[in-house]
Write an enzyme that holds these catalytic residues in place. Structure first.
Site, PDB file in Angstrom:
ATOM      1  N   HIS A   1       0.801  -1.234   0.000  1.00 39.58           N
ATOM      2  CA  HIS A   1       0.000   0.000   0.000  1.00 39.58           C
ATOM      3  C   HIS A   1       0.834   1.283   0.000  1.00 39.58           C
ATOM      4  CE1 HIS A   1      -3.597  -2.276   0.268  1.00 39.58           C
ATOM      5  NE2 HIS A   1      -3.257  -2.826   1.419  1.00 39.58           N
TER       6      HIS A   1
ATOM      7  N   HIS B   1     -39.098  25.122 -27.388  1.00 39.64           N
ATOM      8  CA  HIS B   1     -39.121  26.502 -26.885  1.00 39.64           C
ATOM      9  C   HIS B   1     -39.143  27.490 -28.041  1.00 39.64           C
ATOM     10  CE1 HIS B   1     -37.829  30.058 -24.492  1.00 39.64           C
ATOM     11  NE2 HIS B   1     -38.372  29.389 -23.505  1.00 39.64           N
TER      12      HIS B   1
END
Ligand code: ZN
Length: 443
Positions: free
Chosen positions: A265, A345
């Site tokens: 790790h 729209h």
């Protein structure tokens, strides 16, 4: 075709015991929005601190701790690697994990329970394109006979060589491209392990309280004690799972080929931090390239997309025609009947929605402020708008000419003034505010 980002379909719950703490913890998994990333929330603490999965939060601890932790402002969560490994391999980009303790449960010692739970919940594709980091140049780290190198590659690949001076473990090698299929078949079930001699030592140090012979392969002289292997080379497969999880601390998936020899790790995190640095340098360089603005040709859509994370149909700037870096820009947007917003729209008399005109000016503002060297490599978040005045409508065929000027610039926020015109007539004006984030969505 580009992949899209992913989250889980519905919330789910898991419970288990921390391998080190020995304490029972509960996890709530919740879907998260596009570009939110992966976050852990410590719901057992006051104010419920959030720890994001980003390289800065990867904690370099004593390598003997044998797990990966993330933390921020003194709040940490341990043993995140198996869960992160699973999230990386099933392609989860956005997720919230609430936890009421300081360690992710060990479950059966592998990633299997996390994998099953996520698959049971289901995975959904989101709207935004998935972000990757493609390693540009090789990066190496080494320490005490362990080494890690990542090379540029089209996919994510891992080649791992494990070596223990131990009669039962010896040398093991695993090499493969990592995708969900391979992860499920070859990697996810590999359990955590330790030597019998180490087990005693860990316990003496108050660690491994939740470990037992079932969830941890304890390796004796010539066999695993009181357990059976799931694969002959289960050990190296687990090391690969750890490495995948550790590298997912980058926050987005990596494209590159990792060659590992005996890494653990601590070294994995060291490589991760260097990858993160390369990523940051790259996005700064990309910005640098585009801000070498050529007044003759302006800045085209390809260059604009190197600065702004917006994409069709939400990229509302066609070309930057004038630019004073970090101060002022003039841009154009040709409004055509093909715009998606005209479909609703309004179909019988198409009008460009006013908020999208403001958004278009904000995008020009984004380019303007991000060409200030102080903000290279960042993302501008549109935080506020004030004094908006709509003067006339914009219809298909119009060319919006937007002029945006920075009125105040600080390290974290910027204010701008914008005006958009069609044929010299003002159609909209507004004042806008941006803040900056370090999280770059750009490679
Ligand atoms: Zn592990």
């Amino acid at each position: 075709m580009a992949d899209n980002q992913r989250t889980i379909k519905k919330p789910f719950f898991l419970t288990g015991v921390g391998l080190h703490s020995g304490e029972k913890v509960d996890l709530n998994f919740r879907p998260a929005d596009d570009n939110a990333g992966i976050s852990f929330v410590r719901i057992d603490l006051p104010n419920q601190p959030v720890i994001k999965v980003v390289p800065e939060n990867g904690l370099m601890e004593d390598s003997n701790i044998r797990c990966t932790s993330i933390g921020k402002d003194g709040v940490a969560i341990r043993t995140v690697e198996h869960l992160l490994s699973v999230l990386s391999s099933v392609g989860i980009d956005n997720l919230v994990v609430e936890i009421n303790g300081d360690e992710i449960p060990g479950m059966d010692g592998s990633g299997l329970e996390f994998y099953k739970a996520i698959k049971a919940s289901g995975i959904v594709e989101q709207e935004s394109e998935k972000q990757f980091f493609s390693v540009k140049e090789p990066i190496s780290v080494e320490s005490n006979g362990s080494s890690l190198t990542i090379f540029p590659a089209k996919e994510f690949k891992v080649s791992y060589t494990m070596y223990y001076d131990h009669p039962f473990l010896g040398a093991q090698y695993f090499s493969s491209e990592i995708n969900e299929d391979i992860f499920e078949k070859e990697i996810v079930s590999g359990r955590t392990f330790c030597l019998e001699s180490e087990a005693a030592e860990l316990r003496k140090r108050g660690l491994g309280k939740g470990a037992n012979y079932k969830n941890t392969l304890v390796v004796g002289e010539d066999a695993v004690i009181d357990n059976e292997l799931r694969y002959d080379d289960e050990f190296v497969r687990h090391k690969v799972m750890d490495l995948i999880g550790d590298l997912y601390l980058l926050g987005i998936p990596i494209k590159g080929h990792v060659f590992a020899t005996k890494s653990g790790h601590a070294l994995n995190l060291e490589l991760l931090k260097k990858i993160a640095k390369q990523k940051k340098d790259c996005s700064k360089k990309a910005h640098q390239e585009v801000v070498d603005f050529d007044p003759e040709n302006g800045m085209d859509i390809q260059q604009i997309m190197k600065i702004l994370p917006h994409r069709y149909p939400f990229l509302l700037v066609d070309r930057i025609v004038e630019l004073e870096k970090g101060k002022r820009a003039v841009a154009i947007k040709n409004v055509t009947m093909n715009e998606q917003f005209f479909q609703g729209h309004f179909p019988s008399r198409p009008l460009m929605p006013g908020v999208l005109m403001v958004e278009a000016m904000a995008q020009v503002g984004g380019v303007t402020v991000l060409t200030n060297e102080a903000h290279y490599g960042k993302v501008g978040l549109f935080m506020g708008v004030d004094k908006v005045k709509f003067r006339r409508v914009v219809v298909p065929g119009d060319q919006l000419v937007m002029e945006v000027e920075v009125t105040r610039d600080r390290s974290r926020t910027t204010q701008l003034k914008g005006v958009a015109k069609v044929n010299g007539d003002v159609v909209v004006e507004a004042e806008m505010m941006f803040s900056f984030t370090d999280i770059s969505y750009l490679e």
